[in-house]
Design an enzyme around this catalytic site. Structure first.
Site, mmCIF file in Angstrom:
data_model
loop_
_atom_site.group_PDB
_atom_site.id
_atom_site.type_symbol
_atom_site.label_atom_id
_atom_site.label_comp_id
_atom_site.label_asym_id
_atom_site.label_seq_id
_atom_site.Cartn_x
_atom_site.Cartn_y
_atom_site.Cartn_z
ATOM 1 N N GLU A 1 2.833 -10.606 0.949
ATOM 2 C CA GLU A 1 2.505 -9.008 0.676
ATOM 3 C C GLU A 1 4.469 -8.365 0.728
ATOM 4 O O GLU A 1 4.802 -9.634 1.272
ATOM 5 C CB GLU A 1 2.238 -8.356 1.195
ATOM 6 C CG GLU A 1 1.997 -6.480 1.258
ATOM 7 C CD GLU A 1 1.074 -5.738 2.230
ATOM 8 O OE1 GLU A 1 -0.031 -6.488 2.144
ATOM 9 O OE2 GLU A 1 0.979 -4.542 1.591
ATOM 10 N N ASP B 1 1.911 -17.623 -3.825
ATOM 11 C CA ASP B 1 2.351 -16.691 -4.647
ATOM 12 C C ASP B 1 1.049 -15.626 -5.721
ATOM 13 O O ASP B 1 1.631 -15.860 -6.786
ATOM 14 C CB ASP B 1 3.539 -17.293 -5.365
ATOM 15 C CG ASP B 1 4.315 -15.967 -6.042
ATOM 16 O OD1 ASP B 1 4.296 -14.527 -5.730
ATOM 17 O OD2 ASP B 1 5.054 -16.150 -7.151
ATOM 18 N N ASP C 1 0.818 -1.064 0.349
ATOM 19 C CA ASP C 1 -0.521 0.273 -0.147
ATOM 20 C C ASP C 1 0.719 1.484 0.409
ATOM 21 O O ASP C 1 2.130 0.889 0.116
ATOM 22 C CB ASP C 1 -1.033 -0.096 1.471
ATOM 23 C CG ASP C 1 -0.353 -0.154 2.297
ATOM 24 O OD1 ASP C 1 1.003 -0.577 2.361
ATOM 25 O OD2 ASP C 1 -0.259 0.705 3.382
ATOM 26 N N HIS D 1 2.258 -8.828 -3.255
ATOM 27 C CA HIS D 1 0.968 -8.036 -3.213
ATOM 28 C C HIS D 1 1.749 -6.644 -3.196
ATOM 29 O O HIS D 1 2.675 -5.862 -2.356
ATOM 30 C CB HIS D 1 0.051 -8.192 -1.522
ATOM 31 C CG HIS D 1 -0.594 -7.383 -1.403
ATOM 32 N ND1 HIS D 1 -1.713 -7.416 -2.144
ATOM 33 C CD2 HIS D 1 -1.152 -5.988 -0.631
ATOM 34 C CE1 HIS D 1 -3.283 -6.473 -2.242
ATOM 35 N NE2 HIS D 1 -2.455 -5.521 -1.211
HETATM 36 O O1 9MR Z 1 -3.405 -3.355 0.165
HETATM 37 C C1 9MR Z 1 -3.382 -3.532 1.598
HETATM 38 C C2 9MR Z 1 -2.305 -4.103 2.223
HETATM 39 O O2 9MR Z 1 -1.448 -3.364 1.408
HETATM 40 C C3 9MR Z 1 -2.971 -4.520 3.394
HETATM 41 O O3 9MR Z 1 -1.426 -5.486 4.172
HETATM 42 C C4 9MR Z 1 -3.842 -5.341 3.592
HETATM 43 C C5 9MR Z 1 -4.441 -5.472 4.871
HETATM 44 O O4 9MR Z 1 -4.445 -4.244 5.786
HETATM 45 O O5 9MR Z 1 -5.256 -4.192 3.044
HETATM 46 C C6 9MR Z 1 -4.866 -4.215 1.864
HETATM 47 O O6 9MR Z 1 -5.772 -3.746 1.484
HETATM 48 C C7 9MR Z 1 -7.466 -4.624 0.838
HETATM 49 C C8 9MR Z 1 -8.441 -4.599 2.469
HETATM 50 O O7 9MR Z 1 -7.901 -4.375 3.605
HETATM 51 C C9 9MR Z 1 -9.602 -4.471 1.590
HETATM 52 N N1 9MR Z 1 -9.919 -3.880 0.658
HETATM 53 C C10 9MR Z 1 -9.106 -4.326 -0.552
HETATM 54 C C11 9MR Z 1 -7.506 -3.699 -0.290
HETATM 55 C C12 9MR Z 1 -6.801 -4.043 -0.905
HETATM 56 O O8 9MR Z 1 -6.619 -5.421 -1.063
HETATM 57 O O1 9MR Z 2 2.427 -6.779 9.831
HETATM 58 C C1 9MR Z 2 2.066 -5.939 9.179
HETATM 59 C C2 9MR Z 2 1.264 -7.434 10.561
HETATM 60 O O2 9MR Z 2 1.597 -8.142 11.257
HETATM 61 C C3 9MR Z 2 -0.770 -6.984 10.675
HETATM 62 O O3 9MR Z 2 -0.978 -8.704 11.367
HETATM 63 C C4 9MR Z 2 -1.237 -6.660 10.023
HETATM 64 C C5 9MR Z 2 -3.059 -6.240 10.008
HETATM 65 O O4 9MR Z 2 -3.196 -6.000 10.603
HETATM 66 O O5 9MR Z 2 -0.892 -5.692 9.186
HETATM 67 C C6 9MR Z 2 0.085 -5.988 9.060
HETATM 68 O O6 9MR Z 2 1.133 -4.705 8.248
HETATM 69 C C7 9MR Z 2 0.545 -4.834 6.973
HETATM 70 C C8 9MR Z 2 0.089 -3.414 7.435
HETATM 71 O O7 9MR Z 2 -0.904 -2.825 7.976
HETATM 72 C C9 9MR Z 2 -1.169 -1.971 5.784
HETATM 73 N N1 9MR Z 2 0.462 -2.126 5.446
HETATM 74 C C10 9MR Z 2 1.019 -3.345 4.777
HETATM 75 C C11 9MR Z 2 1.538 -4.100 5.754
HETATM 76 C C12 9MR Z 2 1.658 -6.082 6.093
HETATM 77 O O8 9MR Z 2 1.003 -6.432 5.117
#
Ligand code: 9MR
Ligand code: 9MR
Length: 870
Positions: free
Chosen positions: A734, A725, A347, A677
């Site tokens: 991610e 993957d 993100d 991701h």
């Molecule tokens: O792309 C987002 C990713 O970076 C985060 O780790 C994840 C959890 O916070 O959320 C992803 O975003 C999704 C969101 O939570 C729900 N709507 C779709 C987003 C893209 O897949």
């Molecule tokens: O790395 C984070 C993980 O420990 C948490 O369980 C998860 C849900 O809160 O979020 C991960 O971090 C994401 C962050 O919320 C949004 N940017 C992407 C991060 C990696 O997935």
């Protein structure tokens, strides 16, 4: 879920709306009653995930229903929504969408099945007027397009009044049953696909039905048998659920390329035996950070043409940030310039807590080179070692890269004169989630600062304190800025010790919530003490419950638990702890390393992580690496090769010795992850977008399956199999800065081990004496005495050590002294070149200091080998 009495009454009163074939056409036949369910957790029996919302208050569960408040006065229905991604749709198939909805005081609600990102192509929709009584809605339709990952969204905006909207029993039945997923795991002999160090451990795992030992052969690229032996049956492995046997071919030490292991009729992926295996990984893993930079154009000449892009988030349309960013409504009444830094992950958010641990690990990888005997003074991390725009500026490139984030972290600090001045805003990100792919410069979302938090403030304090000592020799003004920010932040955190980030603040960005900050306090106090030497910080860290706690979790440390960062630095960065206390701190590191070695021995795949589902978490590859970091640190402290070998062996898991036979690092190994991701590296969704650059680490197996794609595809997986993957799986696949920082740290360590041969014995002993300060503390005089403890004459010597901070040699006697950065090299004069066995040589110097901590150096080498300190 079992409806409560109250809910059964509600259901009985519910109006049944059967909307078939909106418009004129004939009613559609319903899909058969046993048609597959496409919605995950439609009754909220497992909580809120994977449901998300935007434009609403936080989602909550009330009487078993999913509810949120929706602000009044939003212009459009789609200005607020509640939904789920990853819904698989098949063109031409029939579906029945059903749900119960209520809203008070009452508003139209539109349920839409759509492409979840621009151009938001709609496949079906239904609008109902929701009121205070739950009504059941059911509609059958066919969809026009295939979409393996569509979005179901309930648009709840557009009403004049504030609403409370609730949903329940959401179902979409029809289409194809989710295809049973069989990962392609390749040959049943699992090896480190990158290879093995000549003097290091060499282990592999065979998946087999056999329960008795099997013969194995190591073969050259041309098929010649180089070594052979018999496997060690391990039974059924908890983490993978497989019956496995292990192979140990450590005794074979000759370098080679394209080798294979053969057992049970299977031939492994090819691998090398070489002392230079990981040399390029050091730079590759660090290049990831340049690729993630915000606020600067990425130069294709440096990173490769496919990675060139304009600067993101500099206020150039359609971007709305990050040069003048407001807070979330009601949070503050000022705006900040928070440009720069690294995008966190897939993100475009920028989060101070996660920026903190990532920055720490880069700075620590550099700081390690000042005290680790195998690091050779850090030349491999010096200037012009990375492809970054700052190369050649006289500053080590890893410090240039870390500074890009530090400057951002400093900008997140609340300015003087504002409420909560000195604290750091927790994060800045998009108001709403965006779709994939999306290049940073194309992100149209408003950006917002979220409330300051104690955790973020302490992350700033800790990393700015590291900054103050490490940049001091190169850029005194920057170091001073860091030092001021660190002390201000620490004081602000002490004044506001319980401002926790909200766990539900996760619309448009991750929450990164944390409601225990005793570990952040400990870490920050340690870094400030190491930098300043001021007794108040020593008092704080000593009084912290974390100081004596076991901070090394079997499943590794991460952004939420950072006490280990403080402990590791206290053990390795030179400081003035009393000897017994320092010994206790160091023993806590070696004790943890012993535990990790034991675990690694227990695991048939040889990794330092317990095999239960609870240990396979989101981003777990970084936890495994961080356990390897503890092993590596134990080696740096003791020179005990068992710890080095443990850290080296942990890398095997990452590079293919695992249930899926996959290397988790892009571009490394025969069969490697590549579809992580990411909105920036989204090749799987758009052929014009690149894959992540070589050296990008995937989050890894996560038994909690917290994204809908993985939840559907991998349901029931054994922990080590809970990974795919695919770009849709953000909970397993991610990329993230705090995971690549772990990789960069261990890559640098691994590269430093070369052939991993026998650890040289010290042949000298050093006594470093600081004879005291003068000029009100701005200068000091020190003397170094070396004893030749070896059996041969030393004829001509070069002695090397590094200062902790800004100390600078002014003049020296009895040696020719030069200094580069913090590193001092003293060479013999013509008259004192010889040191006989048992003999000594002494030299001295005057140096200046800005008054920070000034302990004896942690490593002194004589002609490249470590001296014991006395
Ligand atoms: O792309 C987002 C990713 O970076 C985060 O780790 C994840 C959890 O916070 O959320 C992803 O975003 C999704 C969101 O939570 C729900 N709507 C779709 C987003 C893209 O897949
Ligand atoms: O790395 C984070 C993980 O420990 C948490 O369980 C998860 C849900 O809160 O979020 C991960 O971090 C994401 C962050 O919320 C949004 N940017 C992407 C991060 C990696 O997935």
């Amino acid at each position: 879920m079992k409806p409560s009495r109250r809910r059964r009454a509600l259901l009985a009163a519910a109006t049944i709306l059967a909307l078939t074939g909106v418009g004129a056409g004939p009613a559609q036949a319903e899909p058969p009653p046993d048609a597959p369910e496409q919605i995950d957790n439609g009754d909220f029996s497992t909580g809120i995930a994977p449901w998300f919302s935007y434009g609403t208050g936080p989602l909550g569960i009330t009487d078993g229903r999913l509810c949120a408040t929706v602000p009044g006065g939003l212009a459009n229905p789609w200005d607020a929504g509640i939904g789920q991604d990853g819904v698989a749709l098949t063109a031409g198939a029939e579906y029945t969408l059903a749900f119960e909805v209520s809203a008070s005081p009452g508003t139209p609600v539109t349920a839409v099945l759509q492409l979840g990102s621009a151009p938001y192509t709609g496949y079906a929709s239904v609008t109902v007027t929701a009121g205070g009584t739950a009504q059941r809605v059911e509609r059958t339709f066919t969809v026009p397009d295939d979409n393996p990952s569509a979005q179901l969204i309930f648009q709840v905006g557009g009403s004049a009044d504030e609403q409370t909207a609730c949903l329940d029993n959401i179902s979409l039945r029809g289409g194809e049953p989710p295809e049973p997923y069989e990962p392609d795991t390749g040959p049943r002999v699992r090896v480190n696909q990158v290879g093995y160090l000549p003097g290091g451990p060499k282990n592999a795992t065979v998946v087999t039905e056999a329960t008795g030992p099997l013969p194995w052969q190591l073969r050259s690229a041309s098929g010649a048998v180089l070594a052979s032996g018999s496997t060690d049956p391990r039974g059924v492995d908890l983490a993978s659920g497989q019956n496995v046997q292990s192979i140990d071919f450590s005794a074979y030490r000759s370098p080679g390329a394209g080798l294979t292991l053969v057992a049970d009729g299977e031939t492994s992926h090819p691998f090398d035996i070489s002392g230079t295996l990981y040399d390029r990984l050091r730079a590759d893993s660090l290049q990831f950070f340049y690729a993630q930079r915000s606020g600067i154009a990425i130069d294709g000449e440096l990173l490769g043409p496919q990675y060139a892009r304009p600067a993101g988030h500099l206020g150039v349309a359609p971007n709305q940030g990050d040069t003048d960013v407001p807070c979330q409504p009601g949070v503050c009444d000022y705006r900040l310039d928070v440009r720069g830094g690294w995008y966190d992950a897939g993100d475009h958010g920028k989060y101070v807590v996660n920026g903190g641990i990532a920055t720490y690990q880069l700075l620590n990888a550099f700081e390690r080179t000042k005290t680790a005997a195998t690091a050779d003074g850090g030349t491999a991390l010096g200037d012009s070692t990375l492809r970054v725009p700052e190369r050649g500026n006289g500053m080590p490139d890893i410090l240039d890269e870390a500074r890009w984030e530090l400057e951002f972290l400093l900008r997140m600090q609340v300015p003087a004169g504002r409420p909560l001045a000195g604290m750091a805003h927790h994060k800045i990100h998009d108001r709403n989630w965006t779709g994939l792919p999306l290049a940073p410069q194309d992100d149209p979302q408003p950006r917002e600062l979220h409330p300051p938090s104690t955790a973020a403030t302490l992350n700033l304090a800790a990393t700015a304190a590291q900054c103050a000592r490490l940049y001091a020799p190169y850029d005194a003004a920057f170091a001073a800025r860091c030092r001021a920010a660190a002390t201000t932040a620490y004081a602000a955190a002490k004044a506001n010790p319980t401002r926790y980030a909200s766990p539900t603040d996760s619309t448009g960005g991750g929450a990164y919530d944390d409601s225990n900050v005793t570990d952040e306090f400990y870490w920050a106090a340690v870094e400030l003490w190491l930098t300043t030497g001021a007794p108040a910080y020593l008092a704080d860290l000593s009084a912290s419950p974390q100081h004596t706690a076991d901070v090394f979790d079997p499943s590794g440390f991460g952004w939420q638990g950072v006490a280990a960062l403080g402990r590791l630095d206290l053990a390795t960065v030179p400081n003035a702890l009393p000897a017994a206390e320092l010994a206790r701190v160091r023993a806590s590191v070696t004790a943890a390393a012993d535990e990790y070695l034991t675990e690694l021995g227990r695991q048939a795949y040889g990794l330092p992580l317990p095999g239960d589902a609870g240990s396979y978490v989101w981003g777990g590859n970084s936890n495994i690496i961080n356990n390897a970091v503890v092993l590596a640190t134990a080696f740096d402290l003791t020179g005990d090769a068992r710890y080095r070998d443990g850290a080296v062996q942990a890398a095997d898991y990452l590079f293919g010795r695992n249930a899926l036979n996959i290397s988790y690092v892009t571009g490394w190994g025969e069969h490697a992850a590549q579809n992580q991701h990411s909105r920036i590296f989204a090749h799987q969704l758009d052929p014009a977008s690149p894959n992540p650059p070589a050296g990008s680490l995937a989050g890894g197996a996560n038994a909690a399956l917290q994204d809908p794609f993985a939840a559907q595809l991998l349901a029931g997986c054994a922990p080590m199999f809970c990974y795919v993957d695919d770009i849709n799986s953000y909970a397993t696949n991610e990329v993230a800065i705090n995971w690549n920082s772990a990789l960069a740290w261990i890559a640098s360590f691994l590269a430093d081990q070369g052939e991993a041969g026998a650890v040289p014995r010290a042949t000298c002993a050093v006594t470093y004496t600081n004879h005291g300060t003068w000029h009100g503390g701005t200068g000091f005089t020190a003397q170094v005495t070396l004893r030749n403890t070896g059996a041969t004459v030393v004829n001509g010597w070069a002695v090397r050590f590094a200062f902790t901070g800004d100390q600078k040699v002014r003049e020296a006697w009895l040696a020719k002294v030069t200094q580069a950065g913090a590193t001092v090299t003293a060479r013999n004069e013509s008259y004192n070149a010889r040191i006989n066995p048992g003999g000594t040589v002494t030299f001295g110097f005057n140096a200046t200091t800005g008054g920070g901590a000034n302990p004896p150096p942690g490593l002194v080498t004589l002609n490249g080998t470590r001296c014991a300190s006395s």
